[in-house]
Motif scaffolding. Structure first.
Motif, short mmCIF file in Angstrom:
data_model
loop_
_atom_site.label_atom_id
_atom_site.label_comp_id
_atom_site.label_asym_id
_atom_site.label_seq_id
_atom_site.Cartn_x
_atom_site.Cartn_y
_atom_site.Cartn_z
N ALA A 202 0.83 -1.21 0.00
CA ALA A 202 0.00 0.00 0.00
C ALA A 202 0.86 1.25 0.00
O ALA A 202 0.64 2.18 0.77
N ASP A 204 1.95 4.72 -1.38
CA ASP A 204 1.34 5.81 -2.13
C ASP A 204 2.43 6.74 -2.64
O ASP A 204 3.07 7.44 -1.86
N SER A 214 -1.96 2.81 -4.39
CA SER A 214 -1.64 1.69 -3.51
C SER A 214 -0.81 0.68 -4.29
O SER A 214 -1.34 -0.19 -4.97
N ALA A 339 -3.98 4.78 1.78
CA ALA A 339 -3.62 3.87 0.69
C ALA A 339 -4.08 2.45 0.96
O ALA A 339 -4.41 1.70 0.03
N ASP A 340 -4.12 2.03 2.24
CA ASP A 340 -4.66 0.70 2.56
C ASP A 340 -6.14 0.63 2.20
O ASP A 340 -6.61 -0.36 1.63
N GLY A 343 -6.65 1.09 -1.77
CA GLY A 343 -6.15 -0.09 -2.48
C GLY A 343 -7.14 -1.24 -2.43
O GLY A 343 -7.36 -1.92 -3.44
#
Length: 468
Positions: A202, A204, A214, A339-340, A343
């Protein structure tokens, strides 16, 4: 201050192509560990997917995975076709009869035995023709099935049967420190395999500037020409599409990035079934939890996504998620940063239901959220694409209603300068969302003038009229 530039690894090639000659091995055999595959069908297309458990340990053998996957990674050439010309330049270089020139190249991954290939959009973008060369030096013309420029993924196809292919693995299951192989054609060196580990998940690269990305980060050597190639685990399963490097020189310095396979797989399935990418959203705006945010809002957590805004009518709003909540988990995926979250959401579709764990005050609660469709609309007469605006965005522009401009349909500088501002009225009718824009435009005669009212960051309105 060191300045790292994020470089999408587009290979710019000269007229001389280095040809690699390799023997094509067609052997039956299993990858290390259990080799259990299933076929998942989307529409009329079946994509092989593997459910293996990754192998760990210092005695892992890469040879089986390398031998199997190298035959399923192809060399993709972006070819420009020049028409016949009588110019001096053409006479000198091409005899005035037109011709072809390689204007870029990269790699691609065969994902079905009948010739579907995943690559990067930037590898094939703008090509007059696309040539695909297999590991046995057979060359095919490829057609573009569809693209997702935002994710930098493209699906192409060659007319062939019985090809070696790589089954999709589950990128959600990759672990930090897990062995991986990068397979591709760096610097036009056909069929190159490099080894490394998963360095981060993840990741970014935008660093807060633009839509969160991600990527899987690896230290397996990735160079120009690897773009669109395979990142595989040592079971030989596809866990990523190699896409970018971060380097001061443009070449490998220990950092490589890949689009997770779950995201790539979802994109190509959408392209085949729907003709475009179906993007689902939670309907929240937010930011990574940081020390300043924790202090300002009195949070008892140090990681997660702080919810700063919730779209009215969205799945998040309906499920009860509020401004001030902190998202800590989605399904079985821990959310440490935006981003987690993005994604995982990017591997889902509208109407999918996800289980979201939030922290509100000192209490933890779990809610089920039905993802809604991310809606956009292209206003062709003015060359702009719009999406729904959040309350925060409207407040920033001192607007009570409107939609935001997210993309220019051309490279015209004046049109591109409008990206990010708000449209409040079309033909003197107030608009609140994309549905309003679509309704007005679809009910108009295309030959009629189009009036559009913009609002700038100072809250000043300007109206322009486009005539056919």
């Amino acid at each position: 201050m060191k300045k790292f530039t994020t470089l999408l690894s587009v290979s710019v090639l000269g007229g001389i192509m280095t040809l690699g000659s390799y023997k094509l091995f067609v052997e039956e055999g299993d990858f290390p560990g259990s080799q259990e595959q299933r076929i998942e069908t989307t529409g009329n297309q079946a994509f092989p997917v593997s459910n293996n458990t990754a192998i760990y340990g210092t005695n892992a053998d890469f040879t089986e995975a390398a031998e199997k996957t190298v035959h399923a990674v192809v060399h993709v050439k972006n070819v420009a076709v020049f028409p016949k010309s009588n110019s001096v330049w053409e006479q000198y270089y091409r005899g005035g009869n037109g011709g072809k020139a390689i204007q870029g190249a990269g790699s691609g991954v065969i994902i079905t035995p009948d010739g579907y290939i995943v690559t990067n959009n930037h590898v094939i973008n703008g090509a007059s023709e696309i040539e695909v060369t297999l590991n046995n030096n057979k060359t095919y013309k490829a057609e573009v099935i569809g693209t997702d420029p935002k994710a930098d993924i493209a699906l192409i196809k060659v007319d062939a049967k019985g090809l070696d292919y790589i089954p999709f693995g589950n990128s959600n299951n990759v672990k930090l420190g897990e062995w991986v192989l990068a397979v591709g054609n760096p610097f036009n060196l056909t069929s190159t395999v490099t080894a490394g580990i998963i360095s981060a998940k993840a990741r970014d690269l935008n660093a807060g500037d633009g839509t969160p990305q991600s990527y899987i980060q690896t230290d397996a050597a990735i160079n120009p020409g690897n773009s669109g190639g395979a990142l595989v685990n040592i079971n030989g399963e596809l866990i990523g599409i190699n896409t970018a490097i971060t380097s001061q020189t443009g070449s490998y310095v220990g950092y490589g990035f890949a689009v997770p396979s779950n995201n790539a797989r979802k994109i190509v399935e959408d392209i085949i079934e729907f003709g475009n990418v179906q993007q689902g959203i939670l309907g929240i705006r937010g930011a990574d939890v940081s020390a300043p945010i924790s202090q300002e809002f009195g949070l008892n957590v140090s990681q997660g996504v702080y919810v700063s805004d919730v779209d009215l009518g969205s799945g998040a709003a309906i499920s009860g998620i509020r401004e001030g909540d902190v998202i800590r988990q989605i399904d079985n995926i821990e959310v440490r940063k935006m981003a987690d979250l993005t994604g995982y959401i990017n591997s889902k579709r509208p109407d999918d239901v996800v289980k979201v764990t939030i922290i509100r005050g000192e209490k933890e609660r779990v809610v089920n959220v039905t993802l809604t469709k991310y809606e956009t609309f292209a206003i062709q007469p003015i060359g702009l694409e719009v999406a729904n605006a959040s309350k925060e965005e409207l407040k920033k522009f001192k607007a009570e209603n409107g939609v935001k401009i997210i993309r220019a349909l051309s490279s015209d500088k004046q049109t591109m300068s409008l990206i990010g501002i708000i449209i409040t009225e079309i033909d003197n009718q107030k608009i609140s969302d994309v549905a309003d824009v679509r309704s007005i435009l679809n009910s108009k005669d295309s030959s009629e003038p189009l009036s559009v009212t913009f609002i700038n960051p100072r809250g000043e309105e300007q109206t322009y009229i486009w005539r056919k």
